[in-house]
Design an enzyme around this catalytic site. Structure first.
Site, PDB file in Angstrom:
ATOM      1  N   GLU A   1     -11.201  -9.168   2.844  1.00 42.98           N
ATOM      2  CA  GLU A   1      -9.918  -8.851   3.488  1.00 42.98           C
ATOM      3  C   GLU A   1     -10.203  -8.707   4.973  1.00 42.98           C
ATOM      4  O   GLU A   1     -10.988  -7.850   5.393  1.00 42.98           O
ATOM      5  CB  GLU A   1      -9.316  -7.560   2.916  1.00 42.98           C
ATOM      6  CG  GLU A   1      -7.976  -7.238   3.581  1.00 42.98           C
ATOM      7  CD  GLU A   1      -7.174  -6.185   2.845  1.00 42.98           C
ATOM      8  OE1 GLU A   1      -7.223  -6.139   1.593  1.00 42.98           O
ATOM      9  OE2 GLU A   1      -6.492  -5.399   3.527  1.00 42.98           O
TER      10      GLU A   1
ATOM     11  N   THR B   1      -8.231   3.580   8.165  1.00 43.43           N
ATOM     12  CA  THR B   1      -9.482   2.808   8.138  1.00 43.43           C
ATOM     13  C   THR B   1      -9.626   2.088   9.470  1.00 43.43           C
ATOM     14  O   THR B   1      -8.926   1.118   9.739  1.00 43.43           O
ATOM     15  CB  THR B   1      -9.445   1.801   6.974  1.00 43.43           C
ATOM     16  OG1 THR B   1      -8.963   2.473   5.809  1.00 43.43           O
ATOM     17  CG2 THR B   1     -10.817   1.250   6.692  1.00 43.43           C
TER      18      THR B   1
ATOM     19  N   HIS C   1       1.049   6.277   1.810  1.00 44.32           N
ATOM     20  CA  HIS C   1       1.814   7.221   2.627  1.00 44.32           C
ATOM     21  C   HIS C   1       2.998   7.844   1.903  1.00 44.32           C
ATOM     22  O   HIS C   1       3.578   8.811   2.391  1.00 44.32           O
ATOM     23  CB  HIS C   1       2.183   6.581   3.966  1.00 44.32           C
ATOM     24  CG  HIS C   1       0.938   6.308   4.759  1.00 44.32           C
ATOM     25  ND1 HIS C   1       0.075   7.319   5.115  1.00 44.32           N
ATOM     26  CD2 HIS C   1       0.371   5.159   5.177  1.00 44.32           C
ATOM     27  CE1 HIS C   1      -0.963   6.801   5.752  1.00 44.32           C
ATOM     28  NE2 HIS C   1      -0.813   5.492   5.796  1.00 44.32           N
TER      29      HIS C   1
ATOM     30  N   ARG D   1      -6.902  12.833   0.411  1.00 43.17           N
ATOM     31  CA  ARG D   1      -5.846  13.302   1.327  1.00 43.17           C
ATOM     32  C   ARG D   1      -4.476  12.731   0.961  1.00 43.17           C
ATOM     33  O   ARG D   1      -3.466  13.296   1.313  1.00 43.17           O
ATOM     34  CB  ARG D   1      -6.191  12.984   2.776  1.00 43.17           C
ATOM     35  CG  ARG D   1      -6.063  11.536   3.139  1.00 43.17           C
ATOM     36  CD  ARG D   1      -6.182  11.341   4.641  1.00 43.17           C
ATOM     37  NE  ARG D   1      -7.533  11.548   5.119  1.00 43.17           N
ATOM     38  CZ  ARG D   1      -8.036  10.937   6.194  1.00 43.17           C
ATOM     39  NH1 ARG D   1      -7.287  10.106   6.884  1.00 43.17           N
ATOM     40  NH2 ARG D   1      -9.270  11.151   6.580  1.00 43.17           N
TER      41      ARG D   1
ATOM     42  N   GLU E   1      -8.431   0.689  -3.163  1.00 43.68           N
ATOM     43  CA  GLU E   1      -9.297   0.764  -1.984  1.00 43.68           C
ATOM     44  C   GLU E   1     -10.197   1.968  -2.139  1.00 43.68           C
ATOM     45  O   GLU E   1      -9.737   3.047  -2.557  1.00 43.68           O
ATOM     46  CB  GLU E   1      -8.470   0.962  -0.723  1.00 43.68           C
ATOM     47  CG  GLU E   1      -7.835  -0.281  -0.204  1.00 43.68           C
ATOM     48  CD  GLU E   1      -7.072   0.013   1.076  1.00 43.68           C
ATOM     49  OE1 GLU E   1      -7.401   0.984   1.777  1.00 43.68           O
ATOM     50  OE2 GLU E   1      -6.134  -0.719   1.342  1.00 43.68           O
TER      51      GLU E   1
ATOM     52  N   HIS F   1      -5.428   3.742  -1.912  1.00 41.46           N
ATOM     53  CA  HIS F   1      -6.761   4.133  -1.448  1.00 41.46           C
ATOM     54  C   HIS F   1      -7.086   5.529  -1.970  1.00 41.46           C
ATOM     55  O   HIS F   1      -6.429   6.506  -1.583  1.00 41.46           O
ATOM     56  CB  HIS F   1      -6.746   4.119   0.087  1.00 41.46           C
ATOM     57  CG  HIS F   1      -8.077   4.350   0.738  1.00 41.46           C
ATOM     58  ND1 HIS F   1      -8.264   4.168   2.090  1.00 41.46           N
ATOM     59  CD2 HIS F   1      -9.270   4.742   0.250  1.00 41.46           C
ATOM     60  CE1 HIS F   1      -9.522   4.443   2.404  1.00 41.46           C
ATOM     61  NE2 HIS F   1     -10.152   4.815   1.308  1.00 41.46           N
TER      62      HIS F   1
ATOM     63  N   ASN G   1       0.857  -1.189   0.000  1.00 41.17           N
ATOM     64  CA  ASN G   1       0.000   0.000   0.000  1.00 41.17           C
ATOM     65  C   ASN G   1       0.897   1.245   0.000  1.00 41.17           C
ATOM     66  O   ASN G   1       1.707   1.429   0.905  1.00 41.17           O
ATOM     67  CB  ASN G   1      -0.904  -0.034   1.244  1.00 41.17           C
ATOM     68  CG  ASN G   1      -1.846   1.152   1.296  1.00 41.17           C
ATOM     69  OD1 ASN G   1      -1.426   2.289   1.065  1.00 41.17           O
ATOM     70  ND2 ASN G   1      -3.097   0.920   1.605  1.00 41.17           N
TER      71      ASN G   1
ATOM     72  N   ARG H   1      -9.277   8.251  -1.469  1.00 41.08           N
ATOM     73  CA  ARG H   1     -10.275   8.710  -0.490  1.00 41.08           C
ATOM     74  C   ARG H   1     -11.132   9.816  -1.067  1.00 41.08           C
ATOM     75  O   ARG H   1     -10.683  10.575  -1.921  1.00 41.08           O
ATOM     76  CB  ARG H   1      -9.565   9.237   0.770  1.00 41.08           C
ATOM     77  CG  ARG H   1      -9.135   8.147   1.706  1.00 41.08           C
ATOM     78  CD  ARG H   1      -8.541   8.749   2.962  1.00 41.08           C
ATOM     79  NE  ARG H   1      -8.353   7.732   3.960  1.00 41.08           N
ATOM     80  CZ  ARG H   1      -9.229   7.456   4.933  1.00 41.08           C
ATOM     81  NH1 ARG H   1     -10.335   8.163   5.067  1.00 41.08           N
ATOM     82  NH2 ARG H   1      -8.996   6.500   5.779  1.00 41.08           N
TER      83      ARG H   1
ATOM     84  N   HIS I   1      -3.732  -4.593   7.735  1.00 39.68           N
ATOM     85  CA  HIS I   1      -3.834  -3.438   8.628  1.00 39.68           C
ATOM     86  C   HIS I   1      -2.950  -3.632   9.848  1.00 39.68           C
ATOM     87  O   HIS I   1      -3.114  -4.584  10.595  1.00 39.68           O
ATOM     88  CB  HIS I   1      -5.260  -3.127   9.088  1.00 39.68           C
ATOM     89  CG  HIS I   1      -5.449  -1.655   9.361  1.00 39.68           C
ATOM     90  ND1 HIS I   1      -5.032  -1.060  10.516  1.00 39.68           N
ATOM     91  CD2 HIS I   1      -5.942  -0.674   8.582  1.00 39.68           C
ATOM     92  CE1 HIS I   1      -5.282   0.237  10.444  1.00 39.68           C
ATOM     93  NE2 HIS I   1      -5.825   0.506   9.276  1.00 39.68           N
TER      94      HIS I   1
END
Ligand code: PXP
Length: 241
Positions: free
Chosen positions: A153, A103, A12, A51, A72, A45, A9, A47, A188
């Site tokens: 998931e 999340t 970030h 963000r 995502e 993801h 992922n 969003r 996660h």
């Protein structure tokens, strides 16, 4: 022994880029480096508030990487339209609240069957592999199967926080996916220190890991971090037979 895929992922990387408003560091370049180091796919993801990842990032990922792209997203009309146009390999539907840092919990599939079923159907009809991000709860698993999602998931956040009984819950939920004919993914909060028991669950086919890998890459570089996580996953798998 089934293989266990690693999805990286990259959200970030975009978080750091966006802190200064320019183009560096480029999440797509990071995705390519992670794939060269042995990642099996990329997760990002998009969003509602954009963000971290932006629409243009998703388009570049789709155009520039050949490996599976897992988008995502929340189950909103806007996101469904974007996903149907983008046509990523997979979509993972997640709950989304504007104020949350990440999340925070799984989707309430059991409580939102009527709203989620047409979203799943629409994405499946577009040829997208749909997964639902859920807590390791039998009622949620049964609801996911009932609305036709091929993949779930399992949210490993509570396990990663060290809460008692969570590994057993994951273990039972993973076993139930097999009974229900669901492909099982997990993610996660996974790190070098806590990944082994989850990677050892034989039904789990894919782990999606972000924050730890990107944070650790600051010290070691993304190639070393992906290589080390892959090695830990592979050792866990081999040891569990
Ligand atoms: N899977 C899902 C569905 C997520 O929402 C996230 C966080 O964006 C992850 C996996 C990765 O979690 P982490 O960044 O804690 O590794």
């Amino acid at each position: 022994m089934t293989t266990l895929r690693l999805g990286v992922n990259i959200d970030h990387v975009a978080t750091v880029r966006n802190a200064r408003g320019g183009a560096h560091p480029d999440p797509v370049a990071l995705a390519k480096a992670a794939l060269r180091a042995g990642a099996d796919g990329i997760t990002a993801h998009l969003r509602e508030d954009r963000r971290h990842m932006r629409d243009a990032d998703m388009e570049r990922l789709r155009a520039e990487i050949a490996a599976p792209l897992n988008m995502e997203m929340a189950a909103t009309a806007e996101m469904v339209a974007i996903a149907r146009a983008l046509c990523p390999h997979a979509v993972c539907l997640v709950p989304e609240r504007r104020q949350e840092v990440t999340t925070e919990g799984g989707l309430d599939v059991a409580g939102q069957r009527a709203a989620l079923a047409p979203v799943v159907a629409s994405l499946v009809a577009a040829g997208i592999r749909v997964s639902l991000f859920i807590d390791p709860d039998p009622a949620q698993l049964r609801a996911a199967a009932a609305i036709g999602a091929p993949v779930v998931e399992l949210h490993t956040g509570a396990y990663a926080e060290g809460r008692a009984g969570e590994l057993a819950r994951l273990c039972e939920a993973a076993a139930l996916t097999a009974e229900l004919g669901l492909e099982c993914h997990a993610g996660h909060g996974l790190t070098y220190d806590n990944v082994t028991p989850v990677a050892a669950l034989p039904q789990v086919r894919e782990l999606n890991i972000g924050h730890f890998l990107i944070g650790q890459a600051i010290f070691d570089g993304i190639a070393a971090v992906v290589t080390e996580m892959r090695a830990r996953m592979d050792r866990a798998r081999a040891a569990s037979g």
